[in-house]
Design a protein around this motif. Sequence first.
Motif, mmCIF file in Angstrom:
data_model
loop_
_atom_site.group_PDB
_atom_site.id
_atom_site.type_symbol
_atom_site.label_atom_id
_atom_site.label_comp_id
_atom_site.label_asym_id
_atom_site.label_seq_id
_atom_site.Cartn_x
_atom_site.Cartn_y
_atom_site.Cartn_z
ATOM 1 N N HIS A 1 55.372 48.078 7.420
ATOM 2 C CA HIS A 1 56.461 49.022 7.126
ATOM 3 C C HIS A 1 56.128 50.435 7.611
ATOM 4 C CE1 HIS A 1 53.603 49.282 3.819
ATOM 5 N NE2 HIS A 1 54.082 50.479 3.545
ATOM 6 N N LEU A 2 54.848 50.705 7.871
ATOM 7 C CA LEU A 2 54.464 52.023 8.365
ATOM 8 C C LEU A 2 54.702 52.160 9.866
ATOM 9 C CD1 LEU A 2 51.115 52.438 6.369
ATOM 10 C CD2 LEU A 2 53.377 53.362 5.809
ATOM 11 N N ASN A 3 54.931 51.023 10.540
ATOM 12 C CA ASN A 3 55.219 51.069 11.964
ATOM 13 C C ASN A 3 56.637 51.603 12.188
ATOM 14 O OD1 ASN A 3 56.429 49.537 14.515
ATOM 15 N ND2 ASN A 3 54.228 49.739 14.819
ATOM 16 N N VAL A 4 56.769 52.622 13.031
ATOM 17 C CA VAL A 4 58.069 53.285 13.224
ATOM 18 C C VAL A 4 59.083 52.330 13.841
ATOM 19 C CG1 VAL A 4 59.243 55.210 14.343
ATOM 20 C CG2 VAL A 4 56.932 55.509 13.483
ATOM 21 N N GLU A 5 58.644 51.515 14.814
ATOM 22 C CA GLU A 5 59.567 50.581 15.473
ATOM 23 C C GLU A 5 60.164 49.606 14.468
ATOM 24 O OE1 GLU A 5 59.292 48.861 19.792
ATOM 25 O OE2 GLU A 5 57.274 49.227 19.044
ATOM 26 N N VAL B 1 64.913 53.397 3.230
ATOM 27 C CA VAL B 1 63.863 53.172 4.229
ATOM 28 C C VAL B 1 63.669 54.422 5.071
ATOM 29 C CG1 VAL B 1 63.199 51.794 6.243
ATOM 30 C CG2 VAL B 1 64.315 50.697 4.293
ATOM 31 N N PHE B 2 64.764 55.068 5.441
ATOM 32 C CA PHE B 2 64.706 56.288 6.248
ATOM 33 C C PHE B 2 63.978 57.401 5.499
ATOM 34 C CE2 PHE B 2 66.552 60.399 7.431
ATOM 35 C CZ PHE B 2 66.328 60.402 8.800
ATOM 36 N N ASN B 3 64.267 57.568 4.216
ATOM 37 C CA ASN B 3 63.646 58.639 3.429
ATOM 38 C C ASN B 3 62.149 58.431 3.253
ATOM 39 O OD1 ASN B 3 66.105 59.930 3.119
ATOM 40 N ND2 ASN B 3 66.533 59.037 1.116
ATOM 41 N N ARG B 4 61.715 57.153 3.175
ATOM 42 C CA ARG B 4 60.298 56.858 2.941
ATOM 43 C C ARG B 4 59.473 56.843 4.222
ATOM 44 N NH1 ARG B 4 61.459 51.817 -1.214
ATOM 45 N NH2 ARG B 4 62.149 53.083 -2.994
ATOM 46 N N GLN C 1 64.076 49.273 13.060
ATOM 47 C CA GLN C 1 64.847 48.026 13.126
ATOM 48 C C GLN C 1 65.372 47.624 11.744
ATOM 49 O OE1 GLN C 1 66.282 46.775 15.495
ATOM 50 N NE2 GLN C 1 65.484 44.829 16.221
ATOM 51 N N ILE C 2 64.593 47.912 10.706
ATOM 52 C CA ILE C 2 65.054 47.628 9.335
ATOM 53 C C ILE C 2 66.262 48.510 9.001
ATOM 54 C CG2 ILE C 2 64.423 47.804 6.896
ATOM 55 C CD1 ILE C 2 61.563 47.046 7.714
ATOM 56 N N ILE C 3 66.191 49.788 9.374
ATOM 57 C CA ILE C 3 67.327 50.699 9.152
ATOM 58 C C ILE C 3 68.573 50.177 9.863
ATOM 59 C CG2 ILE C 3 68.216 53.020 9.648
ATOM 60 C CD1 ILE C 3 65.286 54.020 9.342
ATOM 61 N N HIS C 4 68.395 49.768 11.113
ATOM 62 C CA HIS C 4 69.527 49.246 11.902
ATOM 63 C C HIS C 4 70.088 47.972 11.267
ATOM 64 C CE1 HIS C 4 71.950 48.318 15.397
ATOM 65 N NE2 HIS C 4 71.373 47.129 15.496
ATOM 66 N N MET C 5 69.189 47.097 10.790
ATOM 67 C CA MET C 5 69.627 45.844 10.176
ATOM 68 C C MET C 5 70.437 46.104 8.918
ATOM 69 S SD MET C 5 68.804 43.643 7.412
ATOM 70 C CE MET C 5 67.149 44.159 6.968
ATOM 71 N N TYR C 6 69.915 46.959 8.035
ATOM 72 C CA TYR C 6 70.645 47.268 6.793
ATOM 73 C C TYR C 6 71.992 47.921 7.093
ATOM 74 C CZ TYR C 6 66.919 46.097 3.487
ATOM 75 O OH TYR C 6 66.008 45.418 2.716
ATOM 76 N N ALA C 7 72.015 48.817 8.062
ATOM 77 C CA ALA C 7 73.271 49.493 8.415
ATOM 78 C C ALA C 7 74.304 48.496 8.934
ATOM 79 C CB ALA C 7 73.002 50.581 9.461
ATOM 80 N N ASN C 8 73.865 47.572 9.787
ATOM 81 C CA ASN C 8 74.790 46.565 10.318
ATOM 82 C C ASN C 8 75.292 45.609 9.247
ATOM 83 O OD1 ASN C 8 74.878 47.396 12.944
ATOM 84 N ND2 ASN C 8 74.286 45.426 13.792
ATOM 85 N N CYS C 9 74.458 45.381 8.220
ATOM 86 C CA CYS C 9 74.834 44.467 7.137
ATOM 87 C C CYS C 9 75.639 45.168 6.049
ATOM 88 C CB CYS C 9 73.582 43.835 6.530
ATOM 89 S SG CYS C 9 72.674 42.775 7.670
ATOM 90 N N GLY C 10 75.925 46.444 6.224
ATOM 91 C CA GLY C 10 76.702 47.186 5.234
ATOM 92 C C GLY C 10 75.892 47.711 4.072
ATOM 93 N N CYS C 11 74.562 47.553 4.122
ATOM 94 C CA CYS C 11 73.692 48.033 3.030
ATOM 95 C C CYS C 11 73.190 49.430 3.391
ATOM 96 C CB CYS C 11 72.530 47.073 2.809
ATOM 97 S SG CYS C 11 73.018 45.379 2.505
ATOM 98 N N ILE C 12 74.085 50.384 3.452
ATOM 99 C CA ILE C 12 73.740 51.717 3.927
ATOM 100 C C ILE C 12 72.807 52.435 2.954
ATOM 101 C CG2 ILE C 12 75.704 52.955 2.898
ATOM 102 C CD1 ILE C 12 74.458 53.371 6.500
#
Length: 796
Positions: free
Chosen positions: A467-471, A492-495, A475-486
């Motif tokens: 989870h410390l890897n930026v890439e 994830v972005f804040n941490r 991708q987790i941020i993008h996945m949650y955003a696409n799934c509607g879990c903004i």
Amino acid sequence: MNSFFNLPVKSCKRLLCTFIGGPLSHPISISEKFAFCLENCSDILSLKKLHASIFVYGLGDVRFLGSKLITCYAKFDLLTESRWVFDRIINNSLFLWNSLLAGYFRAGHYKEVQWRYLNLRQRSICLDSSVIIICLKSCIEYGCLNFGKGVHLDAFKFGLNSNSFVGSSLIVLYANYGDIVDASKVFDEITQKDVVVYTSMITGYAKIGDHRAYGAFRIAGNMQQEKLDPNRVTLVSLLQAAAQLALLHEGRSIHGYAIRRGIGCSDEVLETSFTDMYIKCGDPKSAACIFGKMNVRNIGSWNAMIAGYHKMGQPLEALNLFYFMVQENIMPDLITLANGIMCCADLAYLREGKSIHCFILRMGFHLDLVAMTALIDMYSKCNCLVQASKLFNKTEPRDVILCNVMMEGYLHNEFASEAVKTFSEMVRGCIKPNIGSFLNVLGALSNLKDGKQGRCVHGHVLRQGFHLNVEVANQIIHMYANCGCIYYARQVFNRLRNRDLVSWTSMMRGYTQHGQANESIYLFRLLQREQVEHDSVALTILLQAFCQLGHLSLAKEVHCHLYRALFKRDIPVTNSLITTYAKCGKLNMARNIFENATEKCITSWNAMVAAYGMHGDCVNALKLFAYMKEENIEPDEITFTSLLTACSHSGLVEDGLHVFRSMTEEYYIKPCEEHFSCLVDLLSRGGQLEEAYNLIKFLPLGQRAQALGALLAACRVHRNAEIGLMIGKDLLDLEPENASAYILVSNLYAECGKWDDAAKIRSTTKEKGLRRTHGYSLIETNKHVKDATISRTRLS
């Protein structure tokens, strides 16, 4: 062993005479002749007969013959017989132990070396450097670091850690496992360092493969200060380090040193190392010059050139070299073939890739994991997913790279669910995922919009510490955003500690996609406050947010910023500006940007066609389409969607039908659900409800809902109850859980005076607990933040 001793004495004598020739002499000469026979023994049957003869002559207790028997049995993989002889002759002679351990090592039985080393330690015999070195080498070959550390401890106890030969072996052991810190400690403990010790340390640094490889040059400098001249192996290792770090200047210095000292003249290994270094340092001309002057080009030098061009992003040149090699009648090995296949994969050359595959099968090569991975990648990139999947399913055992390539293949061919399935099989098969694995599965789940499984994979990422890897975090941020879990995406972005620009743009895009444009604008303001350099992607997302909120003044500010920041030729931002101005009612400004753009892509044309369409200017939209034909610009699916929409809004039925026919007959574009929906809407607005209904029947069941909804609304407008009721029944059959469909059908029944049927529909809606989602205006919703946003958002 008793089965070996069934030969009579006369037969044994004849056997010995057969092996060595001449008459038998006294016992000492017989022992020597037996030893000679054992050294030259070429098959198991002869070895067993010799062993039997040794016992017949009463030489079974002669230790040096026993040592040779142990080595011979080990050479033929007969470990049971070897151990039997070992246990018979064993004593406390260190010389004998050295001989035995060396025999096992030369036979490749590294585990047996370690086992017998433990037996030796139990006898409390003082060890010498030879035993330690043999055991360390077996640990290196067998891949056993922990056992090697134990041997290191024994070397320290017996005062052998400062020995140069022992130290060199220890350095190689630690370096092979990437433990350069312990290797350096061993290096420092060696009192008298020679060329071998320095070369071992340089080789260790060269194998690291990251910035620590600079240590190889530091050690080489210390070596020269000690007035020790590097040998050929030293130079090869230094060239490897220079190639990994892309240090062209240092590589040339090494080359010059070798020429001045006359080291490695016409040496194939060193010349291949020079070629590899120049290629990896981005100097293919020098590499080609050395390659062309080589007296003998072995397969290693060809592989270095082919792999080098491929890694430089020149697969066509690499494939041409592959063909030249074949024309010179040089038999390729698996490395060459794998490189050739990878070039075909990058070029999407299916025919050539299949030819190499057939060659492998004809020649009977056993495909290793590297070659199999290259084949699967080639078939995947050439859209032959069935063949790639068959090869993958046959491959055992698998590693993480092979699984990653298969997952990428599924994603490339839009089979995201199969990529997720492959990841699950990989985890169940105890193959530890790496960063690439998580990036692939998160991308697949993002495409599937599967937030539930996405959270499971996120948990797996946390357990593995990725989870410390930026890439991965992006991708987790993008996945949650696409799934509607903004909300989860923002957590994830804040941490995330080390955010990059992709982190910011992924979060901004997520907010914009989910109608929270004000949050996207606020994030851009934070991005500026943290002095992160923004790019065209960030500006494109920002324009989309302004477009949602109707911020025309801020869109103009972005437009001005493009000229100040020299972004004016950036095509994606220009396209976004066209769309933003059009949606904000400034069609003239959108047209002006389009006409003055120095570079245009198909998206630019589509944006302008859509701009005319949303303003009801179908005439200019069709003129622009005609101009595209004159300029030989190939339209795509989006072009025709915009044209059909424009014709529908303007009520130009015949023009719309002509555009549809042009799409299918002239450009051979297969209509999708959106095209049929636009055509149905076009016919419906023109009052041709029956033709529209007949057109829907040609659609697959899964693609009819949107078109049926549009046609049902048209039936209400044109008060055609007969067709409307048929459409309503079809719509409810297709979407039994869609509350809007029930409302539309209920209203239609009410307008036809069928109050009982309307009441039944509403009753069914209540029983199922369906609720209609009410529409709302984003502009009105965000009105209270609009002025604040304008005042606080200023582009630097």
